[in-house]
Write an enzyme that holds these catalytic residues in place. Structure first.
Site, mmCIF file in Angstrom:
data_model
loop_
_atom_site.group_PDB
_atom_site.id
_atom_site.type_symbol
_atom_site.label_atom_id
_atom_site.label_comp_id
_atom_site.label_asym_id
_atom_site.label_seq_id
_atom_site.Cartn_x
_atom_site.Cartn_y
_atom_site.Cartn_z
ATOM 1 N N CYS A 249 44.338 47.748 48.883
ATOM 2 C CA CYS A 249 43.213 48.266 47.959
ATOM 3 C C CYS A 249 41.816 48.066 48.808
ATOM 4 C CB CYS A 249 43.166 47.445 46.467
ATOM 5 S SG CYS A 249 44.911 47.842 45.683
ATOM 6 N N LYS B 2 36.935 52.517 39.366
ATOM 7 C CA LYS B 2 38.142 51.932 40.330
ATOM 8 C C LYS B 2 37.647 51.572 41.630
ATOM 9 C CE LYS B 2 41.745 50.055 41.659
ATOM 10 N NZ LYS B 2 42.118 48.678 41.353
HETATM 11 N N1 NAD Z 1 49.405 46.260 43.708
HETATM 12 C C1 NAD Z 1 48.039 46.164 43.299
HETATM 13 O O1 NAD Z 1 47.680 45.043 43.231
HETATM 14 C C2 NAD Z 1 47.367 47.357 42.777
HETATM 15 C C3 NAD Z 1 46.244 47.212 42.011
HETATM 16 C C4 NAD Z 1 45.607 48.224 41.638
HETATM 17 C C5 NAD Z 1 45.990 49.543 41.980
HETATM 18 N N2 NAD Z 1 47.057 50.017 42.917
HETATM 19 C C6 NAD Z 1 47.328 51.191 43.174
HETATM 20 O O2 NAD Z 1 48.422 51.567 42.384
HETATM 21 C C7 NAD Z 1 49.292 52.516 42.895
HETATM 22 C C8 NAD Z 1 50.697 51.987 43.241
HETATM 23 O O3 NAD Z 1 50.584 50.869 43.970
HETATM 24 P P1 NAD Z 1 51.729 49.903 44.132
HETATM 25 O O4 NAD Z 1 51.314 48.471 44.634
HETATM 26 O O5 NAD Z 1 52.595 49.909 42.841
HETATM 27 O O6 NAD Z 1 52.568 50.700 45.214
HETATM 28 P P2 NAD Z 1 54.150 50.167 45.339
HETATM 29 O O7 NAD Z 1 54.446 50.577 47.029
HETATM 30 O O8 NAD Z 1 54.532 48.731 45.314
HETATM 31 O O9 NAD Z 1 55.104 50.932 44.623
HETATM 32 C C9 NAD Z 1 54.877 52.271 44.532
HETATM 33 C C10 NAD Z 1 56.444 52.830 44.410
HETATM 34 O O10 NAD Z 1 56.428 54.341 44.306
HETATM 35 C C11 NAD Z 1 57.621 54.710 44.723
HETATM 36 N N3 NAD Z 1 57.382 56.159 44.802
HETATM 37 C C12 NAD Z 1 56.761 56.920 45.950
HETATM 38 N N4 NAD Z 1 56.720 58.046 45.792
HETATM 39 C C13 NAD Z 1 57.488 58.272 44.564
HETATM 40 C C14 NAD Z 1 57.831 59.384 43.918
HETATM 41 N N5 NAD Z 1 57.656 60.667 44.462
HETATM 42 N N6 NAD Z 1 58.587 59.277 42.631
HETATM 43 C C15 NAD Z 1 59.039 58.061 42.445
HETATM 44 N N7 NAD Z 1 58.760 57.209 43.172
HETATM 45 C C16 NAD Z 1 57.949 57.065 44.152
HETATM 46 C C17 NAD Z 1 57.815 53.900 45.876
HETATM 47 O O11 NAD Z 1 59.252 53.885 46.401
HETATM 48 C C18 NAD Z 1 57.372 52.624 45.363
HETATM 49 O O12 NAD Z 1 58.618 51.672 44.856
HETATM 50 C C19 NAD Z 1 48.378 52.812 44.472
HETATM 51 O O13 NAD Z 1 47.659 53.864 44.348
HETATM 52 C C20 NAD Z 1 47.666 51.571 44.641
HETATM 53 O O14 NAD Z 1 46.608 51.521 45.409
HETATM 54 C C21 NAD Z 1 47.809 48.782 43.266
#
Ligand code: NAD
Length: 402
Positions: free
Chosen positions: A262, A208
């Site tokens: 990212c 990743k």
């Molecule tokens: N957005 C993308 O395009 C993408 C792509 C690949 C990987 N990622 C990875 O995926 C992961 C999540 O990214 P995202 O974009 O969805 O983030 P985001 O901020 O959109 O969503 C994360 C959610 O988790 C919630 N949260 C935080 N702590 C929590 C807890 N203890 N219990 C329950 N909920 C909790 C937040 O309130 C938020 O709504 C990250 O590691 C990111 O690097 C994201």
């Protein structure tokens, strides 16, 4: 479909919510868990915050509505998916693992023998083995790989095209043993049409990060070529265009820096675990991080002959055609210009129109229109109304920076 399972998705943001919707449509009983109460309420009311028509339609699908509910604390289930943020700790230039730790702690009281925990959050290599496994084994008495299954299944979606990519992208499933991989692959097989490649957890963690680091290093190369071209007084875009006429060369476009949560972050997670072998990765990060200052300098040079110039800067999103301003280089550029005392009107029609209804209105009396984030809608408006925009400006300097 595969056997109906109760799947608890912890973190219902850009990654977790689309996965929850897909699993609910596939017939699973899905519980979305988020610490953001407003998000929980929105999901239960069928309100979708991610601006993608197909995801909005999926939210309204009767099968999805029947199978998905949201709440602010976890509950028992068969499968737990962790999709919480892993931002960069900017001071240490390392992963801030506090959200993943909290999410793991929050599900620990509900874990039962035979459960499967899938980590979709992007994490540094060895996180599953050296951080999460001891944490969960100590607290539950369960043994990872034997009575509890833990896998890293990173997400590859492109914001703006999530609906398609979450289904059709190939996926990496990383588990410590074959049983774990089979269980994890079974969950994704219920909605993924791409190939599911299974491997061990550490390989999945590194893969990743390699994907985003590959982009970062190649963008840095394009930015470096652009800087060399500028120093030589030639057009960098044209030079790259001509170099790409070679059958085995595909240089990316230079830009204003690398944004989003990212690409500018994940390379640091590799450096964090192996600094001595990450010299190119580190240098690329530095090159891309320098870009906002370079672009701010180019803007300053462009208006140096104008008395007290008023600038209009378009774009706060981290890239064109999205409404996400996280780690946006455009915002950094505007901050640098404002710190230098420039009068900058900054807006992004994808995020906030700031009361302007047209580009010409925003450019009234301005000396420069700098397009940092070329959203398609902005470019179309510029092409259509260029004469009116130039008439509205005091000095009609219009530049596009990527
Ligand atoms: N957005 C993308 O395009 C993408 C792509 C690949 C990987 N990622 C990875 O995926 C992961 C999540 O990214 P995202 O974009 O969805 O983030 P985001 O901020 O959109 O969503 C994360 C959610 O988790 C919630 N949260 C935080 N702590 C929590 C807890 N203890 N219990 C329950 N909920 C909790 C937040 O309130 C938020 O709504 C990250 O590691 C990111 O690097 C994201």
């Amino acid at each position: 479909m595969t056997e109906r399972q109760t799947i608890v998705v912890v973190g219902t943001g850009y990654v977790g919510l689309p996965a929850a919707l897909m699993l609910a449509r596939a017939g699973h009983d899905v519980v979305g868990v988020d610490i953001d109460e407003n998000l929980v309420r929105a999901i239960n009311e069928g309100v979708m915050r991610i601006k993608e028509d197909e995801l909005q339609a999926l939210m309204a699908d009767p099968q999805v509505k029947a199978n998905l509910r949201a709440q602010s604390t976890p509950c028992e289930g068969d499968v737990f998916i962790i999709a919480v943020p892993t931002p960069l700790d900017h001071r240490k230039k390392a992963a801030d693992m506090s959200y993943v730790d909290d999410a793991m702690q929050s599900i620990i009281p509900y874990l039962r023998p035979g459960n499967l925990v899938l980590v979709e959050s992007t994490i540094p290599p060895l996180t599953c083995r050296q951080r999460l496994t001891p944490m969960v084994e100590k607290a539950t008495g369960l043994v990872v790989g034997e009575t509890l299954y833990l896998a890293h299944c990173p997400e590859r979606i492109l914001p703006g095209d999530i609906f398609h990519e979450i289904v059709y992208n190939d996926r990496i499933i990383g588990g410590i043993n074959e049983k774990t991989r089979q269980l994890a692959a079974g969950v994704y097989a219920s909605f993924v049409k791409g190939v599911l490649y299974t491997t061990d957890d550490v390989t999945a963690e590194l893969v990743k990060l390699m994907e985003n680091t590959y982009r970062d290093v190649n963008i840095a190369l394009a930015n470096e070529f652009s800087a060399v071209a500028e120093a030589l007084g030639i057009d960098g875009q044209e030079a790259i265009h001509l170099a790409n006429k070679h059958p085995r060369v595909a240089i990316l476009s230079p830009g204003i820096g690398v944004g989003g949560h990212c690409i500018p972050i994940d390379p640091w997670f590799i450096k964090e675990v192996d600094p001595s072998n990450s010299r190119l990765i580190f240098t690329s990060r530095l090159i891309n991080d320098e870009m906002p200052a370079r672009i701010a300098a180019r803007i300053r040079r462009r208006v140096r002959d104008v008395q007290l110039p008023r600038l209009v800067v378009i774009g706060a999103a981290y890239k064109p055609n999205v409404d996400d301003p996280r780690e946006s280089p455009a915002i950094e550029i505007v901050n640098l210009l404002r710190e230098d005392g420039y009068d900058v009107a900054h807006y992004d029609p994808m995020i906030d129109s700031m009361g302007y209804s047209t580009l010409a209105e925003a450019c009234q009396g301005a000396d420069m229109l700098a397009i940092l984030v070329p959203h398609s809608a902005v470019l179309q408006e510029l092409e259509r109304d260029r004469a009116a925009i130039e008439r509205a400006m005091r000095t009609p300097i219009i530049e596009r920076y990527q």
